[in-house]
Design a protein around this motif. Structure first.
Motif: not given
Length: 469
Positions: A132-138, A143-152, A260-265, A267-268
């Protein structure tokens, strides 16, 4: 595919993986064969590509007799490998091979399987199916919310991105974030692959010269890492910092390289309710005329890059204008030397051409770097690969002169002679011809444009020596 040198095989496997996202396998002869390929395995490790090495070894019962080729293969492999194993018997070698492929794909790195001779020739081997090949972890929503607060917050922020962040859709999401928050976007100086050109969102590179890199990050309060590490100087220099960010800045991690770098962007951007941003308008460049300079060569390249071409950039000191000067070219992929071990360009181009038949590969290559793996031209000729190699012939290791100046050295004539490639002068036309590759030399931009255009229309490899004044 046959390579005449192990560094070509390992570098070509790197290029193949960058285009496909899948591992190629190298077949290397004992420890010295692995050692010959280590420099480009180092580059592949820095690019975080999947790759499987198969390395032959002495028969298990023969190792104790210390035959001439006996060596510590595991010890040499571990620093560049995420997974290393020596097969012990024929019955399990199929499982070992499947585990190597799974390790390379799951970890996004190099797996090295060592095969003693008797394990290969003994009977009883059993095939194994894929694991089995595991997908990149989301990335966690917190973490998404915390970075969004920083950017706001409105404080100066920059996203330093790498890896999958440079796929076209991920770059579009990053620009949504930047537009909504005022944050800056920046890439490391050297990257695995960037999808760029007309109709795509641009990304600037952190400058190579350390003073320029420090200036690019000056005034930043929040440094947000997306699939990469904190930016550091390529080398240490007297009275210069190793970490390039301001001392008072705060580092945040949106996504680690294995996540999951692309997924993180994406989601952000969604967390910020950021609207889509169209790519900037592009001006279609024309080939340049006049003196041969880095900017003029870049303009000519930008005018002549075919649609969906693959650019391999190992231009070193002459090519600092190439990346910014080609942002308005036709859509293309841009591959770079990720680990600093020169001699990657020709093998990368070879592997990329194998991975993407029908797409033209253009390799801009310093003449000194090309000499490390010039044997790649023979493989390109043997396989009729669609690669145009442009040798930037300044006939010296100019980057070493630059680095000596950066540390305040005052070299004499003997030191400069060690960087010189004119005594005797290299004949790239004959070198290429001896490898089965047709070649031509030019000292003008006009002829460079003619040769590039012609090479784009032909099948198979072609080499252009561009003489740098």
């Amino acid at each position: 595919m046959l390579a005449l040198f192990e560094g070509v095989a390992t570098g070509a496997a790197d290029g193949y993986a960058r285009l496909t996202g899948k591992p190629a396998a190298t077949l290397l002869h004992y420890g010295p064969g692995l050692a010959n390929g280590l420099a480009n395995l180092h580059n592949a490790q820095r690019a975080r590509v999947p790759l499987v090495n198969m390395v032959g070894d002495q028969a298990t019962y023969h190792r104790g007799f210390d035959a001439p080729l006996t060596s510590d293969i595991e010890g040499w492999a571990r620093p560049v490998s995420v997974w290393t194993r020596t097969a012990r018997c024929a019955e399990t070698v199929g499982v070992d091979a499947a585990a190597a492929v799974a390790a390379a794909r799951n970890a996004g790195g190099i797996a090295t399987l060592i095969l003693p001779s008797n394990v290969s020739w003994n009977q009883g081997g059993v095939s194994a199916g894929p694991l089995p090949i595991a997908p990149a972890s989301p990335v966690a929503p917190a973490t998404i919310a915390a970075v969004a607060r920083v950017l706001r917050s409105g404080e100066p922020a920059i996203l330093i991105m790498a890896g999958a962040a440079f796929e076209a859709n991920a770059l579009a999401d990053a620009h949504r974030v930047a537009s909504a928050t005022g944050a800056k976007l920046l890439a490391p100086t050297f990257n695995r692959l960037i999808q760029r050109g007309r109709g795509r969102h641009p990304i600037a590179l952190l400058p190579y010269p350390i003073d320029e890199a420090v200036a690019a990050l000056a005034g930043i309060r929040h440094l947000i890492l997306v699939g990469t590490q904190e930016p550091t100087g390529f080398f240490a220099y007297p009275d210069k910092p190793s970490l390039l960010k301001p001392n008072e800045s705060i580092v945040h991690v949106l996504a680690r390289p294995e996540e999951d770098v692309a997924g993180a962007l994406a989601a952000l951007a969604a967390e910020l309710a950021a609207l889509p941003v169209p790519p900037p308008p592009a001006n279609r460049p024309e080939p340049a005329h006049g003196p041969v300079t880095s900017a003029a060569v870049a303009q000519t390249l930008a005018a002549l890059i075919p649609e969906q071409a693959i650019i391999v950039d190992e231009s070193i000191s002459f090519g600092f204008a190439f990346y910014p000067g080609t942002k308005d070219a036709a859509p293309h992929d841009w591959l770079q030397l990720t680990g600093g071990a020169i001699g990657a360009g020709l093998p990368l181009a070879t592997g990329a051409a194998i991975a993407a038949p029908g797409r033209r590969v253009i390799n801009f290559e310093g003449d000194g770097s090309a000499l490390y793996t010039v044997q790649a031209l023979w493989t390109q000729a043997r396989e009729m690969l669609d690669v145009t190699t442009v040798i930037l012939s300044n006939r010296k290791y100019a980057i070493l002169e630059l680095e000596l100046a950066n540390v305040g050295a005052n070299p004499g004539r003997n030191a400069f002679d060690l960087f010189d490639l004119e005594n005797p002068a290299l004949d790239w036309i004959r070198l290429a011809g001896a490898m089965g590759v047709e070649a031509a030399r030019t000292e003008t931009l006009e002829k460079l444009a003619d040769l590039l255009a012609a090479s784009n229309r032909r099948k198979g490899p072609f080499l252009i020596e561009l003489v740098i004044p």
